[in-house]
Design an enzyme around this catalytic site. Structure first.
Site, PDB file in Angstrom:
ATOM      1  N   ASP A  28       0.845  -1.199   0.000  1.00 27.80           N
ATOM      2  CA  ASP A  28       0.000   0.000   0.000  1.00 27.80           C
ATOM      3  C   ASP A  28       0.882   1.251   0.000  1.00 27.80           C
ATOM      4  O   ASP A  28       0.606   2.240  -0.709  1.00 27.80           O
ATOM      5  CB  ASP A  28      -0.914  -0.032   1.232  1.00 27.80           C
ATOM      6  N   ARG A  73     -11.234  10.110 -11.638  1.00 30.17           N
ATOM      7  CA  ARG A  73     -10.466  10.190 -10.388  1.00 30.17           C
ATOM      8  C   ARG A  73     -10.073   8.816  -9.874  1.00 30.17           C
ATOM      9  O   ARG A  73      -9.480   8.692  -8.796  1.00 30.17           O
ATOM     10  CB  ARG A  73     -11.285  10.939  -9.337  1.00 30.17           C
ATOM     11  N   LYS A  74     -10.416   7.759 -10.625  1.00 30.51           N
ATOM     12  CA  LYS A  74     -10.084   6.395 -10.205  1.00 30.51           C
ATOM     13  C   LYS A  74      -8.771   5.939 -10.838  1.00 30.51           C
ATOM     14  O   LYS A  74      -8.646   5.916 -12.072  1.00 30.51           O
ATOM     15  CB  LYS A  74     -11.198   5.422 -10.590  1.00 30.51           C
TER      16      LYS A  74
HETATM   17  C1  LIG Z   1       1.124  15.922  -5.291  1.00 27.48           C
HETATM   18  C2  LIG Z   1       1.965  14.844  -4.913  1.00 27.48           C
HETATM   19  C3  LIG Z   1       1.118  13.691  -4.375  1.00 27.48           C
HETATM   20  C4  LIG Z   1       1.592  13.170  -3.092  1.00 27.48           C
HETATM   21  C5  LIG Z   1       0.686  12.116  -2.546  1.00 27.48           C
HETATM   22  C6  LIG Z   1       0.556  12.253  -1.076  1.00 27.48           C
HETATM   23  C7  LIG Z   1      -0.581  11.429  -0.596  1.00 27.48           C
HETATM   24  C8  LIG Z   1      -0.066  10.367   0.237  1.00 27.48           C
HETATM   25  C9  LIG Z   1      -1.137   9.403   0.474  1.00 27.48           C
HETATM   26  C10 LIG Z   1      -0.549   8.094   0.851  1.00 27.48           C
HETATM   27  C11 LIG Z   1      -1.607   7.073   0.803  1.00 27.48           C
HETATM   28  C12 LIG Z   1      -1.065   5.736   1.144  1.00 27.48           C
HETATM   29  C13 LIG Z   1      -2.205   4.804   1.158  1.00 27.48           C
HETATM   30  C14 LIG Z   1      -3.079   5.028   2.358  1.00 27.48           C
HETATM   31  O1  LIG Z   1      -2.760   4.623   3.426  1.00 27.48           O
HETATM   32  S1  LIG Z   1      -4.545   5.880   2.168  1.00 27.48           S
HETATM   33  C15 LIG Z   1      -5.386   5.657   3.762  1.00 27.48           C
HETATM   34  C16 LIG Z   1      -6.423   4.575   3.685  1.00 27.48           C
HETATM   35  N1  LIG Z   1      -7.528   5.003   2.895  1.00 27.48           N
HETATM   36  C17 LIG Z   1      -8.476   5.822   3.367  1.00 27.48           C
HETATM   37  O2  LIG Z   1      -8.438   6.280   4.493  1.00 27.48           O
HETATM   38  C18 LIG Z   1      -9.596   6.133   2.426  1.00 27.48           C
HETATM   39  C19 LIG Z   1     -10.918   6.150   3.165  1.00 27.48           C
HETATM   40  N2  LIG Z   1     -11.999   6.322   2.204  1.00 27.48           N
HETATM   41  C20 LIG Z   1     -12.449   7.535   1.838  1.00 27.48           C
HETATM   42  O3  LIG Z   1     -12.031   8.555   2.385  1.00 27.48           O
HETATM   43  C21 LIG Z   1     -13.463   7.575   0.745  1.00 27.48           C
HETATM   44  O4  LIG Z   1     -13.993   6.291   0.544  1.00 27.48           O
HETATM   45  C22 LIG Z   1     -12.876   8.077  -0.617  1.00 27.48           C
HETATM   46  C23 LIG Z   1     -12.510   9.561  -0.487  1.00 27.48           C
HETATM   47  C24 LIG Z   1     -11.642   7.258  -1.041  1.00 27.48           C
HETATM   48  C25 LIG Z   1     -13.907   7.892  -1.715  1.00 27.48           C
HETATM   49  O5  LIG Z   1     -15.122   8.335  -1.268  1.00 27.48           O
HETATM   50  P1  LIG Z   1     -16.263   8.800  -2.304  1.00 27.48           P
HETATM   51  O6  LIG Z   1     -17.500   8.891  -1.492  1.00 27.48           O
HETATM   52  O7  LIG Z   1     -15.776   9.996  -3.009  1.00 27.48           O
HETATM   53  O8  LIG Z   1     -16.317   7.648  -3.382  1.00 27.48           O
HETATM   54  P2  LIG Z   1     -16.938   6.133  -3.246  1.00 27.48           P
HETATM   55  O9  LIG Z   1     -16.462   5.489  -1.980  1.00 27.48           O
HETATM   56  O10 LIG Z   1     -18.396   6.203  -3.447  1.00 27.48           O
HETATM   57  O11 LIG Z   1     -16.252   5.364  -4.456  1.00 27.48           O
HETATM   58  C26 LIG Z   1     -15.730   6.054  -5.582  1.00 27.48           C
HETATM   59  C27 LIG Z   1     -15.826   5.184  -6.823  1.00 27.48           C
HETATM   60  O12 LIG Z   1     -15.056   3.974  -6.658  1.00 27.48           O
HETATM   61  C28 LIG Z   1     -15.857   2.866  -7.068  1.00 27.48           C
HETATM   62  N3  LIG Z   1     -15.372   1.649  -6.399  1.00 27.48           N
HETATM   63  C29 LIG Z   1     -15.327   1.420  -5.075  1.00 27.48           C
HETATM   64  N4  LIG Z   1     -14.756   0.223  -4.855  1.00 27.48           N
HETATM   65  C30 LIG Z   1     -14.433  -0.298  -6.068  1.00 27.48           C
HETATM   66  C31 LIG Z   1     -13.803  -1.473  -6.484  1.00 27.48           C
HETATM   67  N5  LIG Z   1     -13.394  -2.404  -5.618  1.00 27.48           N
HETATM   68  N6  LIG Z   1     -13.608  -1.656  -7.820  1.00 27.48           N
HETATM   69  C32 LIG Z   1     -14.003  -0.728  -8.731  1.00 27.48           C
HETATM   70  N7  LIG Z   1     -14.603   0.431  -8.366  1.00 27.48           N
HETATM   71  C33 LIG Z   1     -14.823   0.637  -7.055  1.00 27.48           C
HETATM   72  C34 LIG Z   1     -17.269   3.253  -6.683  1.00 27.48           C
HETATM   73  O13 LIG Z   1     -18.205   2.467  -7.391  1.00 27.48           O
HETATM   74  C35 LIG Z   1     -17.258   4.715  -7.112  1.00 27.48           C
HETATM   75  O14 LIG Z   1     -17.404   4.774  -8.508  1.00 27.48           O
HETATM   76  P3  LIG Z   1     -18.298   5.950  -9.155  1.00 27.48           P
HETATM   77  O15 LIG Z   1     -19.708   5.671  -8.726  1.00 27.48           O
HETATM   78  O16 LIG Z   1     -17.768   7.247  -8.627  1.00 27.48           O
HETATM   79  O17 LIG Z   1     -18.054   5.794 -10.641  1.00 27.48           O
END
Ligand SMILES: CCCCCCCCCCCCCC(=O)SCCNC(=O)CCNC(=O)[C@H](O)C(C)(C)COP(=O)(O)OP(=O)(O)OC[C@H]1O[C@@H](n2cnc3c(N)ncnc32)[C@H](O)[C@@H]1OP(=O)(O)O
Length: 116
Positions: A28, A73-74
């Protein structure tokens, strides 16, 4: 993206073998680093790990990750870990969702700006 990783006693599950949760964490996190190349913040929505062979402590593994495809966004990402002989020991696929920086402010940290 490529990384080299060695698990140690901090990650032990069965004797001499890395805990599956520790392996999942590393994969991850590997995906998290991939985001720096993509240039957009995103978080894990779904993570799947396939454990093909025991991941041994004190053994170097090559980890490779890349973006399979993007739909808005996916981000659909994939990774695999191989031993020094080139045998695949673990594989992972994940769905990351691109989020705004305000997402990270929910944790109360001061690294991300707080949305109004
Ligand atoms: C600029 C430089 C970048 C640097 C990066 C720094 C960042 C570092 C970060 C490090 C990170 C390290 C890693 C870590 O540790 S990240 C930490 C662990 N993760 C989290 O805490 C995330 C918790 N979850 C949330 O906050 C929300 O659920 C989010 C914001 C993600 C989405 O909530 P939202 O309510 O907005 O959306 P939704 O849940 O309705 O779903 C969205 C879409 O996804 C589709 N879907 C769902 N499941 C599947 C599936 N299995 N196959 C295919 N599709 C699937 C679903 O049908 C929907 O599609 P659509 O209807 O929209 O078409």
């Amino acid at each position: 993206m490529r990384a080299r990783h060695v698990f140690d006693e901090r990650h032990v599950g069965a004797p001499g073998i890395a805990h599956g949760g520790a392996v999942a964490t590393v994969l991850d996190d590997l995906f998290g680093f991939l985001l720096y190349l993509i240039g957009e913040p995103a978080v894990t929505r779904h993570l799947e790990v396939g454990y093909r062979s025991p991941v041994l402590l004190g053994t170097p593994y090559l980890l490779e990750a890349g973006v399979q495809r993007r739909e808005g966004r996916k981000l659909f990402v994939r990774a695999q870990g191989t031993d020094e002989g080139g045998a695949a020991v673990v594989e992972a696929s994940a769905l990351f969702l691109v989020v705004g920086l305000e997402h990270f402010a929910r944790g109360g940290g001061d690294a991300a700006p707080v949305a109004p």
